[in-house]
Structures are given as structure tokens and as C-alpha cells.
Motif scaffolding. Structure first.
Motif, short mmCIF file in Angstrom:
data_model
loop_
_atom_site.label_atom_id
_atom_site.label_comp_id
_atom_site.label_asym_id
_atom_site.label_seq_id
_atom_site.Cartn_x
_atom_site.Cartn_y
_atom_site.Cartn_z
N GLY A 1 0.80 -1.22 0.00
CA GLY A 1 0.00 0.00 0.00
C GLY A 1 0.83 1.26 0.00
N VAL A 2 1.89 1.29 0.80
CA VAL A 2 2.70 2.50 0.91
C VAL A 2 3.43 2.79 -0.39
CG1 VAL A 2 4.72 3.50 2.05
CG2 VAL A 2 2.94 2.39 3.40
N ILE A 3 4.07 1.77 -0.95
CA ILE A 3 4.85 1.99 -2.18
C ILE A 3 3.94 2.41 -3.33
CG2 ILE A 3 6.34 0.90 -3.90
CD1 ILE A 3 7.39 -0.89 -1.62
N SER A 4 2.82 1.72 -3.50
CA SER A 4 1.93 2.04 -4.63
C SER A 4 1.23 3.38 -4.42
CB SER A 4 0.90 0.92 -4.83
OG SER A 4 0.10 0.74 -3.67
N ALA A 5 1.09 3.83 -3.16
CA ALA A 5 0.47 5.13 -2.91
C ALA A 5 1.46 6.28 -3.13
CB ALA A 5 -0.07 5.19 -1.47
N LEU A 6 2.72 6.08 -2.76
CA LEU A 6 3.70 7.16 -2.85
C LEU A 6 4.35 7.26 -4.23
CD1 LEU A 6 5.54 6.85 0.59
CD2 LEU A 6 3.63 8.33 -0.02
N CYS A 7 4.36 6.16 -4.96
CA CYS A 7 5.03 6.14 -6.26
C CYS A 7 4.00 6.02 -7.38
CB CYS A 7 6.02 4.97 -6.33
SG CYS A 7 7.25 4.99 -4.99
N ARG B 1 5.73 -3.24 -8.35
CA ARG B 1 4.96 -3.59 -9.54
C ARG B 1 3.65 -2.82 -9.61
NH1 ARG B 1 5.96 -10.10 -8.76
NH2 ARG B 1 7.98 -10.21 -9.85
N LEU B 2 2.97 -2.71 -8.47
CA LEU B 2 1.69 -2.01 -8.44
C LEU B 2 1.84 -0.51 -8.65
CD1 LEU B 2 -0.11 -3.88 -5.51
CD2 LEU B 2 -0.74 -3.93 -7.93
N ALA B 3 3.01 0.02 -8.33
CA ALA B 3 3.23 1.46 -8.53
C ALA B 3 3.27 1.82 -10.01
CB ALA B 3 4.53 1.88 -7.85
N ARG B 4 3.53 0.85 -10.88
CA ARG B 4 3.53 1.01 -12.34
C ARG B 4 4.58 2.00 -12.84
NH1 ARG B 4 -1.09 -1.45 -14.31
NH2 ARG B 4 -2.71 -1.85 -12.77
N GLY B 5 5.58 2.25 -12.01
CA GLY B 5 6.68 3.08 -12.47
C GLY B 5 7.83 2.21 -12.94
N LEU B 6 8.99 2.79 -13.03
CA LEU B 6 10.18 2.05 -13.41
C LEU B 6 10.90 1.59 -12.15
CD1 LEU B 6 12.29 1.09 -15.52
CD2 LEU B 6 13.38 3.34 -15.27
N THR B 7 11.16 0.28 -12.05
CA THR B 7 11.92 -0.25 -10.92
C THR B 7 13.31 -0.65 -11.39
OG1 THR B 7 9.92 -1.08 -9.83
CG2 THR B 7 12.02 -2.01 -9.12
N ALA B 8 14.32 -0.04 -10.80
CA ALA B 8 15.71 -0.37 -11.10
C ALA B 8 16.26 -1.17 -9.92
CB ALA B 8 16.54 0.89 -11.30
N VAL B 9 16.53 -2.44 -10.15
CA VAL B 9 17.02 -3.32 -9.09
C VAL B 9 18.55 -3.21 -9.03
CG1 VAL B 9 17.16 -5.69 -8.27
CG2 VAL B 9 15.07 -4.87 -9.39
N TYR B 10 19.07 -2.87 -7.85
CA TYR B 10 20.52 -2.78 -7.70
C TYR B 10 21.04 -4.00 -6.97
CZ TYR B 10 19.55 -0.84 -3.00
OH TYR B 10 19.11 -0.64 -1.71
N ALA B 11 22.27 -4.38 -7.23
CA ALA B 11 22.88 -5.55 -6.60
C ALA B 11 22.84 -5.40 -5.09
CB ALA B 11 24.32 -5.73 -7.09
N HIS B 12 22.66 -6.53 -4.41
CA HIS B 12 22.42 -6.52 -2.98
C HIS B 12 23.49 -5.75 -2.20
CE1 HIS B 12 21.37 -7.68 1.01
NE2 HIS B 12 22.41 -8.46 1.16
N ASN B 13 23.03 -4.72 -1.50
CA ASN B 13 23.89 -3.91 -0.61
C ASN B 13 25.09 -3.31 -1.34
OD1 ASN B 13 23.10 -3.24 1.96
ND2 ASN B 13 23.82 -5.13 2.90
N ASP B 14 24.98 -3.15 -2.64
CA ASP B 14 26.09 -2.66 -3.47
C ASP B 14 25.87 -1.19 -3.78
OD1 ASP B 14 27.88 -2.04 -5.55
OD2 ASP B 14 27.88 -4.10 -6.30
N MET B 15 26.55 -0.32 -3.07
CA MET B 15 26.35 1.12 -3.23
C MET B 15 26.89 1.62 -4.57
SD MET B 15 24.70 1.84 -0.49
CE MET B 15 24.04 0.16 -0.60
N ASP B 16 27.92 0.99 -5.08
CA ASP B 16 28.45 1.40 -6.38
C ASP B 16 27.43 1.12 -7.48
OD1 ASP B 16 30.85 2.24 -5.30
OD2 ASP B 16 31.85 0.31 -5.62
N ASP B 17 26.79 -0.03 -7.42
CA ASP B 17 25.78 -0.36 -8.43
C ASP B 17 24.57 0.56 -8.29
OD1 ASP B 17 24.89 -2.05 -10.61
OD2 ASP B 17 23.42 -2.88 -9.21
N LEU B 18 24.19 0.86 -7.06
CA LEU B 18 23.07 1.79 -6.85
C LEU B 18 23.39 3.16 -7.44
CD1 LEU B 18 20.41 2.77 -5.66
CD2 LEU B 18 21.59 3.05 -3.46
N LEU B 19 24.57 3.67 -7.13
CA LEU B 19 24.96 4.99 -7.66
C LEU B 19 24.99 5.00 -9.18
CD1 LEU B 19 27.74 6.25 -5.23
CD2 LEU B 19 25.66 7.48 -5.89
N LYS B 20 25.49 3.92 -9.75
CA LYS B 20 25.52 3.82 -11.21
C LYS B 20 24.12 3.93 -11.80
CE LYS B 20 26.90 0.60 -14.88
NZ LYS B 20 27.51 -0.74 -15.16
#
Length: 387
Positions: free
Chosen positions: A111-117, A138-157
């Protein structure tokens, strides 16, 4: 019907078939499962409060005063005094301006994610996030970019690639199948630098992390300015059912008016809300329980390490990696035969080929329990490997 049977057969052939175990006792350090008394090392009742006299009496008192059902959604007839008490308890415990209670942690995240996004939002989601976060994205219907687990470099990229006008970083704080902890200070810094909103699911951190069990923000010394959206469950260290979101009063006001899983769901029963509130209040008044849990986690990690079974020991969730699904199932059965219940976790809960035993530590386990479980685990792994 033939198709149903063939699908069940395929599940069995892949060693992914699941059965329901029946507990005939309350959840404690020792339980009776399928008629057999065993040590329990699979419960999320981290503080062992399921049978706490005070909390149970609060639930009985609520039934006597309000009955057994809520009779409607919170916005119609289901909003009762225990729900208001619960939200006040959550907000006070979490140090937030306000809180909103849901019927489960799953409905809170969805509910929170689909309401805010929305469709123009980019959501940056950790690869090992819980299914409720994934479904919310998925319910938010936006773009979801999955970053490697706990990987800050991948997130920043990924953040620099998408440069979103509106962006969210969403993560578990304690990852439910791996037991490690999100790098919240780094995530907060990235969110601040790039104008993103950070949302954290504290399901396995509430009552667990921090000096007094208030969760991941206390653990890292962060505030709600660093993490504006915090969700969680009321069915783990807090011994009841339900979920919550906490943050600013405006945040909760928006979610109350837009989250479909809040608007269109029957409210939790008054007894459920009362026991959840009593559970939170009890944890707040007994930080020694949290310290006992944390001491047990450290002791169990050391006990496993002495037997060559390495683990990070960051949380009560202790994964013992096996890999092969069939071997994992054999190991769990061998462990149960020795008197310790910790079921194997397989696909689709975890990726194929990454099956494991998921052990959980409780504050009520004794040192003898922890050593015995470590011994039995070592024996069960050896037996499954040989067999």
C-alpha cells in the motif's frame, strides 16, 4: 484437474514440494510439532513474547470490551480505540511524528509503495528485498531499477543513469532470508545527495536492532529526516499481527487517503491491535530482553564458528547455505530427527541453487539450547552430505 496434478508432480520432482507442520503448543523455545517435542529454531518471535501474561491479558480485555471483529474498514466502522492506541505506541516507540496501522506487513509495503510512487517514479530496489516490496513496486507502475544486494556502487551507477525527477530507494533493513543488514547510512547519504526518498522496511529489525530494540534507525543513529518512510510488521518481535508505516503526520495522512490496501481492507480485530500495542509498550519497558537476544545471537554465531559453520551474526536470522534443494530438504529432516526444527528455504523464496536452512535465535533460548542446535546442525549437514 489433470493440469493441477501435473503441476504438483513437477513441484515434487524439483524437490520444492512443501508440507504444513502443525504446532500443538504455543511458540516458545520448545514446542510440539506433529506430535513431537523439539527445540524451535525457526520462529520470528525473536523476543519470545507470544505467551507473555500481560500482553495476553490485554488481548482478552479487548475481546471482552469490543468483541472479536472490527466489522469494517478503518475508514468506515472499523476504527476503534485499540487502533488509536496502537498507532500512538508505534509512533512513540519509533520516534516518529505519526504512524498508521495496516492489517499486515505485506499490505503495509504494497500500500505504501503504490500510494507514494506512480508511473513517473523511479524506484531503486535492493535485489534481495522482500516479496511485499517487489509487489508494491509492480503495483506502482513506475520504473523499478534493481541494484545488486547492498552494493552502493551499483546503486549509484543506476541513480546517475536514470536521474529521476522523483525517485525512491527502498530496502529491507534486516534481510529476511540472509540476515544481513542494509547499509542505511550510505543509502541515506545517496538519497540526500540525489534528492531521493529513502524507505526502509523494519520488519526484522523492530525489537531486534538498536540498544533498546527500536530498529535500524536507532542501530545506526539515524533520524526520520534521514529515512522519511519506515514500515514494519507487528507479528515478529512484536507478538501479534499487522503492519505499520511511520513518519511525518502528512505522510500518514496521504497514505490513509490513497493506499488501496488500507482503504479496502477490513481493520485488524480490536484484540489484535490491543496485543500489538501492549507488545510494543512491553518491549519499550524491557530493553533487557533486546540485550538478551543480541547476546544470544553473538553466542550462537561463535558456537557455529567453532564448528566451521561461519555466519555473520548480524541479526537473529542465521542462514546455513546448502545450495542443492534436495540436500537442503534432507538436512532439515535430519535436523528434525535430532530434535531441532529449522525448515529448509527453497525457490521461489530464494533463487534456485541457493537453498538453505534458516535458523532464528530467540531471547528465550538458553546457552545449552544454542550449543545443542549447533551440534545437531553439524551432524545433520554431514548426514545429508553422506546420504
Amino acid at each position: 484437474m489433470d493440469n493441477f496434478a501435473s503441476r504438483v508432480g513437477a513441484i515434487k520432482a524439483a524437490h520444492l514440494y512443501r508440507v504444513l507442520r502443525t504446532l500443538s503448543t504455543p511458540q516458545g523455545r520448545e514446542v510440539v510439532i506433529d506430535g513431537r517435542r523439539v527445540l524451535l529454531f525457526s520462529s520470528n518471535s525473536y523476543l519470545g513474547l507470544n505467551t507473555n501474561d500481560h500482553i495476553c491479558r490485554e488481548g482478552v480485555r479487548a475481546i471482552e470490551e469490543f468483541g472479536v471483529g472490527s466489522g469494517g474498514s478503518r475508514l468506515v466502522t472499523g476504527n476503534m480505540t485499540p487502533h488509536i492506541r496502537l498507532e500512538a505506541a508505534v509512533a512513540q516507540f519509533k520516534g516518529s511524528e505519526a504512524a498508521l496501522a495496516f492489517s499486515s506487513g505485506y499490505t503495509a509495503n504494497v500500500g505504501v509503495i503504490s500510494a507514494l510512487c506512480h508511473k513517473d517514479t523511479v524506484i531503486f530496489s535492493d535485489a534481495l528485498n522482500h516479496a511485499s516490496i517487489i509487489d508494491g513496486c509492480r503495483l506502482a507502475r513506475g520504473l523499478t531499477a534493481v541494484y545488486a544486494h547492498n552494493d552502493m556502487d551499483d546503486l549509484l551507477k543506476k541513480v546517475r543513469h536514470f536521474r529521476p525527477r522523483q525517485g525512491f530507494i527502498v530496502t529491507d533493513s534486516v534481510f529476511s532470508m540472509d540476515g544481513d543488514i542494509a547499509r542505511l547510512p550510505d543509502l541515506a547519504a545517496i538519497a540526500r545527495e540525489h534528492g531521493l526518498t529513502l524507505m526502509v522496511d523494519d520488519a526484522h529489525a523492530t525489537g531486534v536492532l538498536g540498544a533498546t530494540g527500536r530498529g535500524s534507525l536507532e542501530h545506526f543513529g539515524l533520524s526520520h529526516e534521514d529515512v522519511p518512510v519506515v514500515t514494519g510488521t507487528l507479528s515478529k518481535a512484536v507478538p501479534s499481527e499487522g503492519g505499520f508505516v511511520c513518519g511525518s503526520a502528512t505522510l500518514c495522512e496521504l497514505i490513509r487517503n490513497t493506499a488501496r490496501s488500507f482503504i479496502f481492507t477490513t481493520a485488524p480485530s480490536p484484540s489484535t491491535a490491543a496485543t500489538a500495542a501492549a507488545g510494543i509498550e512491553y518491549i519499550a519497558a524491557h530493553p533487557e530482553l533486546v540485550r538478551q537476544l543480541q547476546d544470544n545471537v553473538a553466542y550462537f554465531a561463535q558456537s557455529l564458528a567453532r564448528r566451521g559453520l561461519g555466519t555473520h551474526g548480524q541479526s537473529p536470522v542465521i542462514p546455513i547455505m546448502v545450495g542443492d534443494e534436495e540436500r537442503a530438504a534432507r538436512t532439515a529432516e535430519a535436523l528434525l530427527a535430532l530434535g531441532v526444527f529449522a525448515p529448509c528455504i527453497r525457490y521461489p523464496t530464494v533463487p534456485k541453487g541457493m537453498a538453505r536452512l534458516r535458523l532464528t535465535v530467540m531471547a528465550t533460548h538458553t546457552r545449552d539450547d544454542l550449543d545443542y542446535a549447533a551440534d545437531c546442525l553439524e551432524r545433520a549437514l554431514a548426514a545429508a552430505k553422506a546420504g
